[in-house]
Every structure is written in C-alpha cells, then in structure tokens.
Motif scaffolding. Structure first.
Motif, PDB file in Angstrom:
ATOM      1  N   UNK A   1      -1.760  -2.753   7.217  1.00 53.46           N
ATOM      2  CA  UNK A   1      -2.820  -3.744   7.338  1.00 53.46           C
ATOM      3  C   UNK A   1      -3.959  -3.469   6.360  1.00 53.46           C
ATOM      4  N   UNK A   2      -4.279  -2.198   6.204  1.00 54.28           N
ATOM      5  CA  UNK A   2      -5.353  -1.781   5.293  1.00 54.28           C
ATOM      6  C   UNK A   2      -4.709  -0.994   4.152  1.00 54.28           C
ATOM      7  N   UNK A   3      -4.313  -1.701   3.115  1.00 56.09           N
ATOM      8  CA  UNK A   3      -3.545  -1.074   2.048  1.00 56.09           C
ATOM      9  C   UNK A   3      -4.414  -0.103   1.247  1.00 56.09           C
ATOM     10  N   UNK A   4      -3.887   1.080   0.928  1.00 52.30           N
ATOM     11  CA  UNK A   4      -4.628   1.994   0.055  1.00 52.30           C
ATOM     12  C   UNK A   4      -4.932   1.330  -1.276  1.00 52.30           C
ATOM     13  N   UNK A   5      -6.044   1.688  -1.867  1.00 49.08           N
ATOM     14  CA  UNK A   5      -6.473   1.054  -3.113  1.00 49.08           C
ATOM     15  C   UNK A   5      -5.427   1.172  -4.211  1.00 49.08           C
ATOM     16  N   UNK A   6      -4.651   2.265  -4.229  1.00 51.92           N
ATOM     17  CA  UNK A   6      -3.671   2.481  -5.281  1.00 51.92           C
ATOM     18  C   UNK A   6      -2.508   1.497  -5.215  1.00 51.92           C
ATOM     19  N   UNK A   7      -2.337   0.831  -4.073  1.00 44.13           N
ATOM     20  CA  UNK A   7      -1.279  -0.201  -3.956  1.00 44.13           C
ATOM     21  C   UNK A   7      -1.556  -1.363  -4.896  1.00 44.13           C
TER      22      UNK A   7
ATOM     23  N   UNK B   1      16.105   1.692   4.281  1.00 44.57           N
ATOM     24  CA  UNK B   1      17.141   1.982   3.283  1.00 44.57           C
ATOM     25  C   UNK B   1      16.803   1.370   1.931  1.00 44.57           C
ATOM     26  N   UNK B   2      16.110   0.240   1.943  1.00 47.17           N
ATOM     27  CA  UNK B   2      15.846  -0.496   0.699  1.00 47.17           C
ATOM     28  C   UNK B   2      14.632   0.033  -0.052  1.00 47.17           C
ATOM     29  N   UNK B   3      13.597   0.426   0.689  1.00 47.09           N
ATOM     30  CA  UNK B   3      12.329   0.801   0.064  1.00 47.09           C
ATOM     31  C   UNK B   3      11.990   2.260   0.340  1.00 47.09           C
ATOM     32  N   UNK B   4      11.261   2.854  -0.589  1.00 46.24           N
ATOM     33  CA  UNK B   4      10.735   4.197  -0.357  1.00 46.24           C
ATOM     34  C   UNK B   4       9.573   4.100   0.627  1.00 46.24           C
ATOM     35  N   UNK B   5       9.219   5.216   1.252  1.00 40.99           N
ATOM     36  CA  UNK B   5       8.095   5.207   2.185  1.00 40.99           C
ATOM     37  C   UNK B   5       6.788   4.779   1.511  1.00 40.99           C
ATOM     38  N   UNK B   6       6.461   5.270   0.302  1.00 36.92           N
ATOM     39  CA  UNK B   6       5.246   4.773  -0.355  1.00 36.92           C
ATOM     40  C   UNK B   6       5.258   3.259  -0.550  1.00 36.92           C
TER      41      UNK B   6
END
Length: 203
Positions: free
Chosen positions: A197-203, A184-189
């Motif tokens: 665990x392995x965050x996409x580079x754009x994060x 509810x608090x955060x969007x899925x992205x």
C-alpha cells in the motif's frame, strides 16, 4: 471476514507507512531457506529498513495439548525443526526486527552443521543464553502457540474451508496473501513494489 483477518495480520505495521511483509516458514524447509536467502536478502539489499519483516516460524507443524496440559508440537521436518522454530520464535523477545531477520537468514544459509550449533553461532553468547532459556521454558511453548494461531488466522484468509496455508513459504504483504503463482512469477522485491500500500520510494 477477509478484511478483519487482514487487519489482524497487518497490525504490526499499522502505525507506520511502510510495507509489512509477513513470511510464514519452517526453519528446516528447503524452499523456505531459498526464499530467505534470495527473496528476503534481495529485499533487504534493495529496501533496507523501509520494509518491516514479520517472521512466523511454524508452517505445517501441528500442535495439541497433552494429558498433563503441556503443548505438544509435531514439525514437518522432525524434532530439529521444532527446535529451530522455537528459537526463532524466542528471537522476537530479544532482537530488533532487523536482527531477527538476519538471525533467521544466518541459521538457514548453512545446511550441514548441527541445528543447535547453527542456532548458537548466528548470534552473541549473551543472546544464546536468553534464547536457550526461552526455548526450554513455558515461554517458548507460548510463543510457538502464538505462531500457530497467527498461521491459522492466515490460513483462514488463504482458504477459509481448510483454515490451512497452501504450503510454505507463504508471503503476506500488508495483511493480504500473495498467491503461489505470483510468488513463482515475481521476486519478493518486485512483489513488494507491486502489492504494498505504501510503496518504498525506490519502487
């Protein structure tokens, strides 16, 4: 207990260093449709194929074995939802992961058409024939039973006492559940960037 189940739920992405987002949903659930249209679409736009989506179309359905040994399924939103769920489950056999996600989004983005019409208009004629044959065969029943088993396993992680999910849509990231409050608090992205665990580079 939670580690073993988490490993089972995350198995689809163990071989690659990208986030695995598992979405538990029902094909006619309004809230699931919103999550598909906003959260999943938003994540696809932001991350592209650097995130792996696992779709589990079952949710709050119930299965039992009939007297003749056949699988009997009762869906929260009726028979049309059961039809949608089994077609979505069958898409795992004939579509790539991204094709499956786009197919699910397409069938859940319109609310007024007949369910069968939607299921047919969101893919090619060739795949419609394959999906229909699968959905009406023992293979379709087997796939729905698999979706039920995966959902029950997720429920054991979520709530070991009841072995049921706390409603749908429910999201797991890399095999671990995201709480309702976090959803509810955060969007899925945002959740993918926060919890993978392995965050996409754009994060």
């Amino acid at each position: 207990m939670i580690t073993r189940a988490a490993l089972l739920l995350g198995v689809a992405c163990l071989a690659s260093a990208i986030p695995n987002v598992m979405l538990f949903y029902e094909s006619l659930c309004p809230d699931c449709g919103v999550e598909m249209k906003t959260g999943v679409v938003g994540a696809l736009r932001k991350f592209g194929d650097s995130v792996f989506f696992s779709l589990v179309p079952y949710g709050n359905a119930r299965t039992s074995i009939g007297r003749n040994g056949s699988l009997e399924v009762q869906c929260q939103h009726g028979e049309d939802e059961c039809t949608g769920n089994v077609w979505h489950a069958c898409s795992h056999l004939y579509m790539t992961p991204l094709e499956r996600v786009n197919y699910a989004i397409c069938t859940m983005m319109r609310g007024e058409e007949n369910v069968i019409t939607l299921l047919k208009m969101c893919t090619t004629k060739e795949k419609v024939a394959l999906l229909k044959a699968c959905a009406e065969s023992p293979m379709g029943s087997a796939l729905i039973k698999l979706m039920a088993d995966i959902t029950d396993t997720a429920g054991a992680v979520w709530n070991n006492r009841t072995r049921r999910l706390d409603g749908v849509p429910t999201v797991f990231i890399d095999g671990f559940p995201v709480s309702s409050a976090e959803q509810a608090k955060y969007s899925l992205p945002d959740l993918i960037c926060l919890k993978s665990k392995h965050k996409p580079a754009i994060c």
